[in-house]
Motif scaffolding. Structure first.
Motif, PDB file in Angstrom:
ATOM      1  N   ARG A  12     -13.722  -3.827  17.371  1.00  0.00           N
ATOM      2  CA  ARG A  12     -14.626  -4.166  16.277  1.00  0.00           C
ATOM      3  C   ARG A  12     -15.153  -2.857  15.689  1.00  0.00           C
ATOM      4  NH1 ARG A  12     -20.396  -7.351  16.303  1.00  0.00           N
ATOM      5  NH2 ARG A  12     -20.691  -7.221  14.056  1.00  0.00           N
ATOM      6  N   GLU A  83     -12.801  -9.944   6.643  1.00  0.00           N
ATOM      7  CA  GLU A  83     -13.323 -11.315   6.612  1.00  0.00           C
ATOM      8  C   GLU A  83     -12.290 -12.368   7.007  1.00  0.00           C
ATOM      9  OE1 GLU A  83     -15.186 -11.806   2.738  1.00  0.00           O
ATOM     10  OE2 GLU A  83     -17.058 -11.008   3.550  1.00  0.00           O
ATOM     11  N   HIS A 108     -13.337  -7.175  12.116  1.00  0.00           N
ATOM     12  CA  HIS A 108     -14.706  -7.652  11.971  1.00  0.00           C
ATOM     13  C   HIS A 108     -14.981  -8.911  12.783  1.00  0.00           C
ATOM     14  CE1 HIS A 108     -14.811  -4.982   8.414  1.00  0.00           C
ATOM     15  NE2 HIS A 108     -13.565  -5.399   8.247  1.00  0.00           N
ATOM     16  N   SER A 109     -16.269  -9.111  12.993  1.00  0.00           N
ATOM     17  CA  SER A 109     -16.763 -10.326  13.606  1.00  0.00           C
ATOM     18  C   SER A 109     -16.949 -11.358  12.483  1.00  0.00           C
ATOM     19  CB  SER A 109     -18.113 -10.011  14.257  1.00  0.00           C
ATOM     20  OG  SER A 109     -18.625 -11.096  14.932  1.00  0.00           O
ATOM     21  N   PRO A 110     -16.766 -12.616  12.712  1.00  0.00           N
ATOM     22  CA  PRO A 110     -16.444 -13.315  13.951  1.00  0.00           C
ATOM     23  C   PRO A 110     -14.943 -13.553  14.165  1.00  0.00           C
ATOM     24  CG  PRO A 110     -17.038 -14.939  12.322  1.00  0.00           C
ATOM     25  CD  PRO A 110     -17.137 -13.574  11.640  1.00  0.00           C
ATOM     26  N   GLU A 113     -13.463 -12.177  17.557  1.00  0.00           N
ATOM     27  CA  GLU A 113     -13.807 -12.951  18.745  1.00  0.00           C
ATOM     28  C   GLU A 113     -12.957 -14.210  18.831  1.00  0.00           C
ATOM     29  OE1 GLU A 113     -15.978 -11.535  16.595  1.00  0.00           O
ATOM     30  OE2 GLU A 113     -17.983 -11.464  17.470  1.00  0.00           O
ATOM     31  N   GLY A 114     -12.796 -14.880  17.703  1.00  0.00           N
ATOM     32  CA  GLY A 114     -11.984 -16.091  17.681  1.00  0.00           C
ATOM     33  C   GLY A 114     -10.541 -15.817  18.047  1.00  0.00           C
ATOM     34  N   GLU A 117     -10.461 -15.141  21.896  1.00  0.00           N
ATOM     35  CA  GLU A 117     -10.632 -16.399  22.630  1.00  0.00           C
ATOM     36  C   GLU A 117      -9.385 -17.273  22.535  1.00  0.00           C
ATOM     37  OE1 GLU A 117     -14.380 -18.573  22.166  1.00  0.00           O
ATOM     38  OE2 GLU A 117     -15.147 -16.775  21.176  1.00  0.00           O
ATOM     39  N   ARG A 132     -17.403 -14.272  24.439  1.00  0.00           N
ATOM     40  CA  ARG A 132     -18.084 -15.438  23.869  1.00  0.00           C
ATOM     41  C   ARG A 132     -19.577 -15.191  23.680  1.00  0.00           C
ATOM     42  NH1 ARG A 132     -14.697 -19.417  27.682  1.00  0.00           N
ATOM     43  NH2 ARG A 132     -12.971 -19.829  26.232  1.00  0.00           N
ATOM     44  N   LYS A 134     -21.168 -12.146  23.304  1.00  0.00           N
ATOM     45  CA  LYS A 134     -21.383 -11.161  22.239  1.00  0.00           C
ATOM     46  C   LYS A 134     -20.246 -10.146  22.265  1.00  0.00           C
ATOM     47  CE  LYS A 134     -24.691  -8.062  20.188  1.00  0.00           C
ATOM     48  NZ  LYS A 134     -26.029  -7.501  20.189  1.00  0.00           N
TER      49      LYS A 134
END
Length: 189
Positions: A12, A83, A108-110, A113-114, A117, A132, A134
């Motif tokens: 990130r 994005e 970038h987040s999110p 993370e997705g 996961e 999950r 942070k």
């Protein structure tokens, strides 16, 4: 799965600043980001290829991290990473040439993370719970998997082996950061 081991390293971008009137895509790194991006480079082995968002904060994270290696690997700046939801990120990763064994994805987040996961069918220790809970700026997740090429990477096929958050040393206000910029006087490091 059969085939050679491959590694996806997800980074990130480092902490950004929020200057007034600057569009999100053009936001620069903040003081903390300027010191943490080089720390991320020191924490990583150079990849075979890097895929990086076109956002200024992601590009600068790449520049400062790559400056820590003897030679910077090739990088591709891709607007689609900015994005992007996890499915789009996976599409971009699947376009990676088959000769690449270790790929660095800077975004970038999110969405990151997705992606992590979704790909992690297995996870070492509490790594998945940490993602999950942070996935902060400058966080690094390492996913290993076996596949003939990147087109075979699919949800649940990778093992999340580590999650780290490299942090640089604080730079007193007004002094030079590891990236060469002067730390702002009005901003706390």
């Amino acid at each position: 799965m059969s085939g050679p081991a491959r590694r996806l390293v997800v980074l990130r971008h480092a902490k950004s600043a929020w200057p007034d009137g600057v569009p999100d895509h053009d936001r620069p790194l903040g003081t903390r980001g300027l010191r943490d991006a080089p720390a991320a480079g020191r924490a990583l082995d150079p990849p075979d290829l890097a895929l990086c968002s076109t956002a200024v904060r992601a590009r600068r994270t790449w520049e400062l991290a790559a400056a820590e290696w003897a030679a910077a690997p090739p990088v591709r700046f891709d607007r689609r990473i900015y994005e992007a939801p996890p499915a789009r990120l996976l599409e971009v990763v699947r376009e990676t040439p088959p000769e690449v064994r270790t790929l660095l994805l800077i975004g970038h987040s999110p969405g990151l993370e997705g992606l992590i996961e979704g790909l992690a069918g297995e996870a070492a220790g509490d790594t998945l719970e940490r993602v999950r809970a942070k996935f902060p700026t400058s966080a690094v997740a390492v996913l290993d998997w076996n596949g003939a090429d990147w087109t075979a990477l699919a949800p649940g096929t990778a093992r999340l082996t580590s999650v780290t958050v490299p942090r640089g040393e604080r730079t007193p206000r007004g002094e030079r950061t590891p990236g060469g910029e002067k730390a702002p006087r009005g901003e706390q490091p």
